[in-house]
Scaffold this active site. Structure first.
Site, mmCIF file in Angstrom:
data_model
loop_
_atom_site.group_PDB
_atom_site.id
_atom_site.type_symbol
_atom_site.label_atom_id
_atom_site.label_comp_id
_atom_site.label_asym_id
_atom_site.label_seq_id
_atom_site.Cartn_x
_atom_site.Cartn_y
_atom_site.Cartn_z
ATOM 1 N N SER A 662 0.818 -1.219 0.000
ATOM 2 C CA SER A 662 0.000 0.000 0.000
ATOM 3 C C SER A 662 0.849 1.266 0.000
ATOM 4 O O SER A 662 0.319 2.356 -0.219
ATOM 5 C CB SER A 662 -0.935 0.008 1.210
ATOM 6 N N LYS A 705 -5.849 4.724 8.263
ATOM 7 C CA LYS A 705 -4.701 5.494 7.768
ATOM 8 C C LYS A 705 -4.997 6.987 7.735
ATOM 9 O O LYS A 705 -4.168 7.815 8.161
ATOM 10 C CB LYS A 705 -4.308 4.984 6.387
#
Length: 814
Positions: A662, A705
């Site tokens: 990611s 996140k």
């Protein structure tokens, strides 16, 4: 650097968190709703469970797979109970003595309702015979018959002795009885010749006496030898009389029981053996009658069947279904080998361990025989020999009792080999997906024995119908758990939390266990506030408290960032430096954190060094992401020149393992920034996976996140330029916290979607990415133009360096 375009780039604040308006729910509290006891969204799994219940083939056992907290155990239990009621009660089982081979107890199979009845009848039989057998042996009839036998054989012996005595007397020899037995002696004038007188006789007279005594001594021995034979014959006659006498009372009682169980052939055969054994061992009952009772009750009510000498007639019931309905559903929480297949107990006698068939104990397979056995797959596999024992029983279709000590030869003592009981059971294993796939790949027996799988869905699509059903599920859970009714606002909060758990604003998580925990905690707060229903504020408080209890590590990390211990920039701009985002898991709690990613470039031979991989801190997926970056660079720039780059990438201040791809978009942007020598806006963080074509791919944990970087910025003060770049495909997954949404609404924070690396690098640097023109070249002032120019410069310098090195080598040679 230009700031974020608030109108054109950021996701609208309303799209950051999908709201469920309480006023759209058609109820005040869940008490107004109809219960919903079915499994929401699990049609595929429930069909598989029903097939496992209904199919007759023995190897169609079932593995139920899914995530924790989805209600798999309760769902399986409910469905099995529904199917079990429609089935007949299975047969009952008991172990009884094998009179011929006591170490191999016999397993009796009986229709329902007979095992305990047979046990009681046998106990009554022993108690009755313990009184009746001694009585009949004390009767005048028996005593007279026994005396007649004894007298008959006694008279025969006496007659033989009298005849012999007359015979020897005719020749002046007397038969004398002494303490040592019979002896012969010569007589004279009607008197026994004494030793002194014998010595005075002439030699001729002594020889004559010795000859007669020797001859009659042999005849006496023959007569005496007949005595034991007569005694044996007498004993056999008495034994025959005893058997006939005992048989009269035993047969009467046994016949009564045989008539009661006449339709059950195994029981009839057993009772026939019991009849023979009691007749042969009637002395046990006589001995028991001779002992005085030491208890408070008179002999008339003494329970003789409890005496150890009568254990041979005990019926050891393994499984009984008195008063039950349908097939059994057994859930074994501790599936050890002995708990599954049964075990044999031992007792210490005089320092030695002994056992008998009455100490055989049933296992879960015995109790579930004819029905269903539910086991936790991980627990079965973690218990020594349990998985092997379960498979062995399922393959052989019989329950063989083998202890672990016996398997390992750890105990050397008297044991049993019970006849195995036939097995007809449907086993349901419950486990996770990883465990299921490992078993499929590594265990052939598993594939042969567990042919069905019930795969539980993790979520369902969000719709008006699914929301209505979800509200009923919440209401039903509240009723079962004894929780107060839940008002519409609280239901709306729980449904929003379900979307967050699903990590998708268009889906609802089916992890009802987690929501159930939240609801029960909210009920506690409602009770503290004195409310009759759980309110939305109670759910909010429960969520906040759950977050607070779990967030110690997260807060410590944020403190370290705020104090500058962990270096993270949230303003300014830096070349070759970017804020990447990752998710940290601590138990079942996840949170996001920012990480500084830096890239350094120089002329080289085409190497892209992933420092994390070099020191073995990077996982395979992270390494794959870095290799994809290399593929993007080599296929996008200066295709007509050697790839002459040496670049290094690192997660700064990372001291643990890194896994996942990611961060590959952030890493690529850092490399492009370093090559183009364009600074990146540090008020932005980036997450997303990139492919070799430069397209962004969705990632997991997007909410955590974003919130992690938001918390970092919030502590330092929101400036309005800060935000997070996420893949465009992740927009539908946004279910952010209320404080993040509020900041976005006020223009203090932004979530910016991007679909390609070109869009991302343009936002981060404020410089257009650039596209190749008709001449095949990028605009000189674009990001790609600067990158390609830098790479061509590296290639040219490498070419010149190589030429000069070659010339220098030639001069040295000359």
């Amino acid at each position: 650097m230009p700031g974020i375009d608030k109108d054109g780039l950021g996701v609208p604040y309303k799209a950051l968190r999908k709201k469920v308006p309480a006023e759209t729910l058609p109820f005040e509290t869940t008490a107004d709703l109809e219960p919903f006891d079915a499994l929401l969204g699990q049609d595929r799994a429930t069909d598989a469970i029903r097939l496992a219940c209904q199919i007759d083939h023995h190897d169609f056992n079932l593995f139920v797979l899914g995530d924790e907290g989805m209600g798999r155990h309760s769902a399986v239990k409910a469905l099995l109970a529904e199917q079990a009621v429609a089935r007949e009660l299975p047969d009952e089982w008991a172990y009884v003595n094998n009179f011929g081979e006591p170490y191999k107890p016999i397993c009796l199979r009986m229709p329902p309702g007979n095992a305990m009845r047979l046990k009681r009848r046998m106990e009554e039989l022993v108690d009755d015979l313990a009184g009746e057998i001694p009585a009949i042996f004390e009767s005048d009839e028996y005593q007279s018959q026994r005396r007649a036998i004894e007298e008959e054989y006694g008279e025969q012996h006496e007659a033989a002795m009298a005849e012999f005595a007359e015979k020897v007397a005719a020749e002046n020899v007397a038969l004398v009885r002494t303490p040592m037995g019979f002896m012969l002696a010569a007589i004279h004038d009607g008197k026994v010749i004494k030793p002194d007188r014998y010595k005075e006789l002439s030699e001729e007279e002594r020889n004559a006496i010795d000859e007669k005594i020797g001859r009659f001594q042999e005849e006496l021995a023959e007569v005496l030898r007949e005595a034991p034979k007569l005694e044996r014959m007498s004993r056999k006659e008495i034994e025959k009389l005893n058997a006939e006498t005992a048989e009269r009372v035993v047969s009467l009682r046994i016949t009564e029981i045989e008539e009661e169980f006449a339709d059950i052939k195994p029981v009839a055969m057993y009772l026939s053996d019991v009849r023979k054994d009691i007749i042969a061992n009637a002395g046990l009952f006589l001995t028991a009658a001779l002992r005085q009772s030491e208890g408070p009750f008179p002999e008339a009510v003494r329970k003789y069947h409890k005496d150890t000498e009568f254990d041979r007639y005990v019926v050891n019931v393994m499984v009984a279904h008195d008063g039950g309905e349908g097939a059994p559903v057994v859930i074994e929480d501790l599936p050890t080998l002995s708990h599954l297949t049964g075990w044999i107990e031992h007792v210490s006698e005089m320092g030695a361990l002994t056992t008998n068939f009455t100490m055989i104990r049933p296992g879960a397979l015995h109790r579930a025989n004819g029905g269903f056995l539910v086991l936790d797959a991980r627990r079965v596999l973690s218990e020594p020999f349990a998985w092997d024992g379960l498979k062995r029983c399922l393959k052989s279709r019989e329950i063989a009792i083998r202890s672990m000590a016996e398997r390992l030869s750890l105990v050397s003592t008297v044991s049993l080999e019970p006849v195995p009981a036939p097995l007809n059971v449907r086993v349901i294993l419950i486990g996770d997906r990883l465990l299921y796939h490992l078993l499929v790949q590594l265990d052939q027996d598993f594939r042969d024995l567990f042919k069905l799988q019930a795969d539980f869905e993790t979520d369902i699509l969000y719709s008006e119908d699914s929301v209505a059903l979800y509200a009923r599920v919440i209401g039903s859970f509240a009723a079962r758990a004894g929780v107060r009714p839940v008002d519409a606002q609280a239901v709306a909060r729980l449904i929003e939390q379900a979307m967050r758990l699903a990590e998708d604003a268009k889906k609802l998580s089916l992890k009802v266990g987690v929501l159930g925990d939240i609801l029960r905690e909210a009920d506690h707060y409602a009770a503290e506030a004195g409310r009759d229903a759980v309110a939305g504020s109670d759910v909010d408080r429960a969520l906040d408290q759950r977050e607070r209890r779990s967030s110690r590590v997260r807060d410590k990390m944020q403190d370290a960032v705020e104090r500058g211990t962990i270096l993270i920039d949230t303003d300014g701009s830096k070349t070759g430096q970017i804020n990447g985002l990752s998710v940290v898991s601590v138990g079942d709690y996840r949170f996001g954190r920012a990480s500084r990613i830096t890239a350094r470039v120089r002329m080289g031979t085409g190497n892209l060094v992933d420092i994390e991989r070099e020191v073995e801190l990077g996982g395979p997926l992270h390494s794959k992401g870095v290799m994809i970056l290399s593929g993007f660079l080599t296929s996008s720039y200066a295709l007509d020149a050697p790839f002459s780059l040496h670049a290094s990438l690192v997660f700064e201040q990372s001291y643990g393992g890194i896994e996942g791809d990611s961060a590959s978009s952030a890493e690529l942007c850092a490399i492009l920034s370093a090559l183009a020598e364009l600074p990146i806006d540090q008020s932005l963080a980036v997450t997303g996976s990139v492919n070799q074509l430069g397209e962004l791919q969705p990632i997991g944990g997007v909410n955590e996140k974003i919130e992690g970087f938001f918390d970092t910025c919030s502590r330092r003060g929101l400036t309005g330029t800060q935000g997070v770049l996420i893949p465009k495909a992740n927009v539908d997954h946004l279910m952010l916290r209320e404080d993040v949404v509020a900041a976005a609404k006020d223009g203090k924070f932004r979530v910016i979607p991007f679909a390609t690396i070109d869009e991302g690098i343009a936002i981060l640097t404020g410089c257009p990415a650039g596209e190749r023109g008709a001449d095949g070249a990028f605009p000189a002032e674009s990001v790609h133009g600067k990158v390609e120019a830098r790479l061509r410069n590296f290639a040219e310098r490498r070419r010149v360096f190589g030429r000069d090195s070659l010339a220098a080598d030639e001069r040295k040679t000359e």
